[in-house]
Design a protein around this motif. Structure first.
Motif, PDB file in Angstrom:
ATOM      1  N   TRP A 154     -21.246  14.822 -25.588  1.00 24.64           N
ATOM      2  CA  TRP A 154     -21.116  15.932 -26.675  1.00 24.64           C
ATOM      3  C   TRP A 154     -20.770  17.040 -25.075  1.00 24.64           C
ATOM      4  CZ3 TRP A 154     -25.466  20.235 -25.704  1.00 24.64           C
ATOM      5  CH2 TRP A 154     -26.297  18.905 -24.585  1.00 24.64           C
ATOM      6  N   LEU A 155     -21.471  16.739 -24.070  1.00 22.93           N
ATOM      7  CA  LEU A 155     -21.623  17.640 -23.164  1.00 22.93           C
ATOM      8  C   LEU A 155     -20.650  18.367 -22.410  1.00 22.93           C
ATOM      9  CD1 LEU A 155     -24.344  15.807 -20.384  1.00 22.93           C
ATOM     10  CD2 LEU A 155     -24.674  18.352 -21.619  1.00 22.93           C
ATOM     11  N   LYS A 156     -19.586  17.436 -23.295  1.00 22.96           N
ATOM     12  CA  LYS A 156     -17.908  18.048 -22.833  1.00 22.96           C
ATOM     13  C   LYS A 156     -17.393  19.636 -23.596  1.00 22.96           C
ATOM     14  CE  LYS A 156     -16.628  12.960 -21.180  1.00 22.96           C
ATOM     15  NZ  LYS A 156     -16.126  11.996 -21.416  1.00 22.96           N
ATOM     16  N   ASN A 157     -17.744  19.135 -24.553  1.00 20.15           N
ATOM     17  CA  ASN A 157     -17.268  20.131 -25.924  1.00 20.15           C
ATOM     18  C   ASN A 157     -18.710  20.179 -26.831  1.00 20.15           C
ATOM     19  OD1 ASN A 157     -16.392  21.753 -28.049  1.00 20.15           O
ATOM     20  ND2 ASN A 157     -14.338  20.294 -27.569  1.00 20.15           N
ATOM     21  N   PRO A 158     -20.148  20.776 -26.072  1.00 23.65           N
ATOM     22  CA  PRO A 158     -20.656  21.004 -27.201  1.00 23.65           C
ATOM     23  C   PRO A 158     -20.564  21.018 -28.978  1.00 23.65           C
ATOM     24  CG  PRO A 158     -20.856  22.325 -25.875  1.00 23.65           C
ATOM     25  CD  PRO A 158     -19.986  21.741 -25.344  1.00 23.65           C
ATOM     26  N   HIS A 159     -19.558  22.126 -29.220  1.00 24.33           N
ATOM     27  CA  HIS A 159     -19.395  22.866 -30.503  1.00 24.33           C
ATOM     28  C   HIS A 159     -18.490  21.927 -31.312  1.00 24.33           C
ATOM     29  CE1 HIS A 159     -21.607  26.203 -29.112  1.00 24.33           C
ATOM     30  NE2 HIS A 159     -21.187  26.803 -28.210  1.00 24.33           N
ATOM     31  N   ARG A 160     -18.022  20.901 -31.085  1.00 22.90           N
ATOM     32  CA  ARG A 160     -17.277  20.097 -31.792  1.00 22.90           C
ATOM     33  C   ARG A 160     -17.721  19.202 -31.261  1.00 22.90           C
ATOM     34  NH1 ARG A 160     -11.197  21.660 -30.780  1.00 22.90           N
ATOM     35  NH2 ARG A 160     -11.092  20.019 -32.476  1.00 22.90           N
ATOM     36  N   THR A 161     -19.006  18.422 -31.022  1.00 19.01           N
ATOM     37  CA  THR A 161     -19.226  16.802 -31.028  1.00 19.01           C
ATOM     38  C   THR A 161     -20.131  16.493 -32.216  1.00 19.01           C
ATOM     39  OG1 THR A 161     -18.881  17.010 -28.730  1.00 19.01           O
ATOM     40  CG2 THR A 161     -20.005  15.364 -29.779  1.00 19.01           C
ATOM     41  N   VAL A 162     -19.805  15.760 -33.459  1.00 22.73           N
ATOM     42  CA  VAL A 162     -21.079  14.989 -33.982  1.00 22.73           C
ATOM     43  C   VAL A 162     -22.214  14.468 -33.135  1.00 22.73           C
ATOM     44  CG1 VAL A 162     -20.427  12.884 -33.902  1.00 22.73           C
ATOM     45  CG2 VAL A 162     -20.317  13.565 -36.250  1.00 22.73           C
ATOM     46  N   GLY A 163     -23.200  15.266 -34.654  1.00 20.53           N
ATOM     47  CA  GLY A 163     -24.494  15.389 -34.702  1.00 20.53           C
ATOM     48  C   GLY A 163     -24.935  16.071 -33.845  1.00 20.53           C
ATOM     49  N   GLY A 164     -26.223  16.534 -33.270  1.00 18.31           N
ATOM     50  CA  GLY A 164     -27.258  17.390 -32.560  1.00 18.31           C
ATOM     51  C   GLY A 164     -28.482  17.373 -32.275  1.00 18.31           C
ATOM     52  N   GLY A 165     -29.254  18.130 -32.413  1.00 19.74           N
ATOM     53  CA  GLY A 165     -30.493  17.947 -31.904  1.00 19.74           C
ATOM     54  C   GLY A 165     -30.448  18.666 -30.146  1.00 19.74           C
ATOM     55  N   HIS A 166     -32.272  17.970 -30.516  1.00 14.81           N
ATOM     56  CA  HIS A 166     -32.178  18.534 -28.938  1.00 14.81           C
ATOM     57  C   HIS A 166     -32.224  17.545 -28.101  1.00 14.81           C
ATOM     58  CE1 HIS A 166     -35.108  21.955 -31.107  1.00 14.81           C
ATOM     59  NE2 HIS A 166     -35.736  20.936 -31.537  1.00 14.81           N
ATOM     60  N   VAL A 167     -32.337  17.202 -27.100  1.00 11.31           N
ATOM     61  CA  VAL A 167     -32.196  17.444 -25.796  1.00 11.31           C
ATOM     62  C   VAL A 167     -33.759  15.571 -25.627  1.00 11.31           C
ATOM     63  CG1 VAL A 167     -31.942  16.069 -23.643  1.00 11.31           C
ATOM     64  CG2 VAL A 167     -30.359  18.146 -24.317  1.00 11.31           C
ATOM     65  N   VAL A 168     -33.056  14.133 -25.709  1.00 11.18           N
ATOM     66  CA  VAL A 168     -33.852  13.442 -26.103  1.00 11.18           C
ATOM     67  C   VAL A 168     -35.319  13.555 -24.492  1.00 11.18           C
ATOM     68  CG1 VAL A 168     -34.738  11.272 -25.576  1.00 11.18           C
ATOM     69  CG2 VAL A 168     -33.001  11.829 -27.060  1.00 11.18           C
ATOM     70  N   GLU A 169     -35.077  13.828 -23.870  1.00  9.55           N
ATOM     71  CA  GLU A 169     -35.976  13.914 -22.816  1.00  9.55           C
ATOM     72  C   GLU A 169     -36.465  15.303 -23.145  1.00  9.55           C
ATOM     73  OE1 GLU A 169     -32.391  10.929 -21.243  1.00  9.55           O
ATOM     74  OE2 GLU A 169     -32.519  13.084 -22.080  1.00  9.55           O
ATOM     75  N   LYS A 170     -35.857  16.777 -22.875  1.00  5.88           N
ATOM     76  CA  LYS A 170     -36.624  18.318 -23.311  1.00  5.88           C
ATOM     77  C   LYS A 170     -37.362  17.726 -24.355  1.00  5.88           C
ATOM     78  CE  LYS A 170     -33.758  19.851 -20.496  1.00  5.88           C
ATOM     79  NZ  LYS A 170     -33.814  21.089 -19.340  1.00  5.88           N
ATOM     80  N   PHE A 171     -37.029  16.954 -25.949  1.00  2.99           N
ATOM     81  CA  PHE A 171     -38.675  16.597 -26.995  1.00  2.99           C
ATOM     82  C   PHE A 171     -39.694  16.150 -25.996  1.00  2.99           C
ATOM     83  CE2 PHE A 171     -39.870  13.532 -29.590  1.00  2.99           C
ATOM     84  CZ  PHE A 171     -40.730  13.794 -30.077  1.00  2.99           C
TER      85      PHE A 171
END
Length: 287
Positions: free
Chosen positions: A167-184
């Motif tokens: 998702w880091l390569k294209n955050p607006h078009r990659t399936v899924g979502g949510g907070h980054v696990v480590e940030k959570f």
């Protein structure tokens, strides 16, 4: 006079509820767990039931006062009330709030964002079922913790981003979502919350993406066929339709819709590469 672009999210919620009710008899808005099930629409109800059972296994024992945060159409609250719990629901959508009042009439429904909802507690359980990702970490955990009764818990079932994900390569078009696990995890630690139970069900959830995309592709076949016929036989009408859609939806949303209808990028495997789906229970650390 009403004006502006179509609220595709609101339309999608209504259509999603109607489709879920038609397929399964219930208005569940969450993913399913597909272990042992073929990823086809006919098994959606069973997969969603498996999800609910796994989520409920994280509930503390006893009769609970529960705050269902982002409670969808009220199906989860309905089940919880039938299990003997008392439930208040927070949901920001007027449409979903109305469905909650129909599906779970015994529940108290707050039509508001969680950050703004006038709830006081205390609650034995704050529940986030596929709603946690939509609330800033600076708001969700602190407020949920403040609403807990002594010994209370927070249960979360949701999608999180992998720090090493595609998702880091294209955050607006990659399936899924949510907070980054480590940030959570960092946010939970700052709030003095301990993750006392956690289960990674990513592989069991991922086929939900394949089933969803297969449905959109079926719709896409119909749209493509209609477009082909209009282009060949009624080009003036096609031009009118395209022009109207352009005005009410905008180019970006129209392009996004067409990708959903005709694309093949949203797959269970793509979901796995960018996300982790976690079920967990947290409690304030003992002082």
């Amino acid at each position: 006079m009403a004006s502006g672009r179509i609220d595709t999210r609101a339309v999608g919620l209504e259509a999603g509820c109607a489709l879920a009710k038609w397929l399964t008899g219930k208005e569940h808005m969450h993913y399913g767990l597909w272990a042992g099930l073929d990823p086809v629409a006919a098994n959606l109800g069973a997969a969603q039931e498996a999800y609910s059972q796994r989520l409920f296994a994280l509930l503390p024992e006893g009769r609970l006062r529960i705050l269902d945060i982002g409670g969808g159409a009220g199906e989860t609250a309905k089940r919880l009330i039938a299990m003997g719990h008392s439930v208040e629901i927070v949901v920001p959508s007027a449409f979903l709030a109305a469905r909650c009042r129909v599906n779970a009439p015994e529940a108290v429904v707050h039509e508001a964002m969680f950050e703004e909802a006038r709830v006081t507690g205390p609650f034995d359980l704050c529940l986030f079922s596929e709603s946690f990702q939509y609330i800033p970490l600076t708001e969700s955990l602190p407020r949920a913790k403040a609403l807990l009764a002594p010994g209370g818990a927070i249960v979360i079932g949701d999608c999180f981003r992998r720090l090493d994900g595609d998702w880091l390569k294209n955050p607006h078009r990659t399936v899924g979502g949510g907070h980054v696990v480590e940030k959570f995890q960092e946010a939970a630690a700052r709030e003095g919350l301990v993750i006392e139970a956690e289960e990674d069900v990513t592989d069991q959830v991922a086929p939900s993406i394949d089933v969803e995309q297969a449905f959109f592709n079926v719709l896409g076949v119909g749209v493509a066929g209609m477009d082909r016929e209009l282009r060949a036989k009624r080009p003036w009408l096609r031009g009118l339709v395209v022009g109207v859609l352009g005005r009410v939806m905008g180019a970006r949303r129209r392009a996004s819709l067409m990708r959903r209808l005709t694309g093949d990028e949203r797959t269970g495997e793509a979901f796995r590469r960018s996300n982790r789906y976690l079920l967990m229970r947290l409690r304030p650390a003992s002082v």
